[in-house]
Design a protein around this motif. Sequence first.
Motif, mmCIF file in Angstrom:
data_model
loop_
_atom_site.group_PDB
_atom_site.id
_atom_site.type_symbol
_atom_site.label_atom_id
_atom_site.label_comp_id
_atom_site.label_asym_id
_atom_site.label_seq_id
_atom_site.Cartn_x
_atom_site.Cartn_y
_atom_site.Cartn_z
ATOM 1 N N ASN A 142 5.588 -13.362 -4.740
ATOM 2 C CA ASN A 142 5.860 -13.775 -3.364
ATOM 3 C C ASN A 142 5.214 -12.747 -2.447
ATOM 4 O O ASN A 142 5.150 -11.567 -2.793
ATOM 5 N N SER A 143 4.747 -13.171 -1.271
ATOM 6 C CA SER A 143 4.035 -12.242 -0.394
ATOM 7 C C SER A 143 4.403 -12.463 1.062
ATOM 8 O O SER A 143 4.853 -13.546 1.450
ATOM 9 N N ILE A 144 4.185 -11.400 1.856
ATOM 10 C CA ILE A 144 4.353 -11.448 3.304
ATOM 11 C C ILE A 144 2.985 -11.505 3.949
ATOM 12 O O ILE A 144 2.063 -10.805 3.529
ATOM 13 N N LEU A 145 2.834 -12.336 4.975
ATOM 14 C CA LEU A 145 1.623 -12.375 5.782
ATOM 15 C C LEU A 145 1.969 -11.821 7.161
ATOM 16 O O LEU A 145 2.822 -12.373 7.858
ATOM 17 N N THR A 146 1.320 -10.724 7.529
ATOM 18 C CA THR A 146 1.604 -10.047 8.788
ATOM 19 C C THR A 146 0.398 -10.172 9.711
ATOM 20 O O THR A 146 -0.715 -9.819 9.339
ATOM 21 N N GLY A 147 0.642 -10.660 10.922
ATOM 22 C CA GLY A 147 -0.435 -10.797 11.896
ATOM 23 C C GLY A 147 0.085 -11.371 13.199
ATOM 24 O O GLY A 147 1.154 -11.982 13.234
ATOM 25 N N VAL A 148 -0.677 -11.161 14.249
ATOM 26 C CA VAL A 148 -0.282 -11.665 15.559
ATOM 27 C C VAL A 148 -0.385 -13.189 15.567
ATOM 28 O O VAL A 148 -1.013 -13.787 14.676
ATOM 29 N N PRO A 149 0.227 -13.856 16.531
ATOM 30 C CA PRO A 149 0.163 -15.325 16.568
ATOM 31 C C PRO A 149 -1.268 -15.836 16.679
ATOM 32 O O PRO A 149 -2.144 -15.199 17.255
#
Length: 499
Positions: A67-74
């Motif tokens: 499982n992974s997290i995706l981090t980024g601005v909108p």
Amino acid sequence: MNDTSEGLARTTVLEGGGEGLTSETDIELAARLATGREQVLAQLAKQIVGQEEVLGQVLMTLFVGGNSILTGVPGLAKTLIVQTVAEILDLKFSRIQFTPDLMPSDITGTDIIQEDQDTGKREMTFMPGPIFAQIVLADEINRTPPKTQAALLEAMQEHRVTVQGRTYELEQPFFVFATQNPIELEGTYPLPEAQLDRFMFNIVIDHLPEDEEMEIVDATTTIREFTLETRVTGDDLRAFHRLVRRVPIAEPILRYAVHLVRMTRPDTPEAPDFVNQWVQYGASVRAAQFMVLGAKAKALMDGRYHVAHEDVRALAKPVMRHRILTNFHAESERVTTDEILTIALDVSRSMDFGTGAVTKFDYGRYLAACLGYFASKQKDRIGLVTFDSEIVDFVPPAAKHLQVVLHTIDRIEPGGGGSLREPLLEVVDAVRRRSMVVLISDFYEDPETVIRTAAGFRHKGNDVILFHLLDPAELRFDFDGELDLRDLETGAREAVMPD
């Protein structure tokens, strides 16, 4: 073909020191994984522009079973990437929008009273929640309280949920992808370390280069028709999970992965000084496990049957950036778990001087390009500022900006002249995020002025490296007779007679 494959398999066993991929079935499945990667990426390219590294890490997550997290601005297509992947793989997709009032039962489901239409008897019936899918998107997971976030833990770890004392198995394969917005902190609940540790990667998504951004705007403001085809199925993914775990890894590479993780833990023999200074808690053993599994998947995706040091090194940041907890000193000095390199290149007229075939300007460009390349190989974010009497070009730091940086360096020409003080102050102001600043110049200025101005980088918490470029003729003077000196910035000449 079979003879070559068998030879590779036997070599792999010797290198890895384990069972390895010894059967024809394993070799065929490994080829199927590498081909499947290319086919899935080809389908994703119909909908997603660029982001090759991000898509590669998403596929590694799927091939490992993590499982992974995706981090980024909108606006960076985090949701679209996960939704498109689910469609291509023909897996049941569910999106959960996390909000402050979301309850655990809104995720797992709950028992309700239903009346049998025939008998009129009432009984408790379980109504499954959105967690009963195969790819679950936990959108803006940091917007809901920890109690609700914890509802995902059992599903992620055990692939099952427990409601009212009864356990329900989830359909396999099962994956959770969570998204986070790193710039909006009001009304958010940071994930506890125990929950973060269960995510394989923290995949950081940056803005795309200008050409790819133009392609997105053009594609999304016109009518497009395309069909996404299923090339890899859920059954394929389950087979890939078992295959990845059979890939051998040599003992030195395994030790290298473990050593990288152990180095992040302060007050241990392996910890370097900067870890003791800035890190409060290091990565757990799960980091080493996921790093090795990801490296095995990466090797197969690249068509190899063995793991290399480069596979482990390439995954160190996405695996550990969310597992390393920095302390107050790091926060006050704006130290993050990602490194940023900003190259400040002087392109003023005085740099366009050389008594040989290569000028100072050429040396500066070569040096900047090499530094950018090496930083990119380490997965660092790279930025570039070129300046003469003012800032000429500015490329903000990003992991995907190597080609932009190299293109800018290639096309830049020597510019005007003047004092270094004003353009350097502009460069100091342009470097907004803490980074390693490499300043390349001939410093054709009073040294004290340059040092005082460059100190502005240090005041903002940056580390600074100065490269002072000089031509041999500027170091050796012929004092025999009258000298005809030329100002490299203004072009003015002056005759000087040594005493």
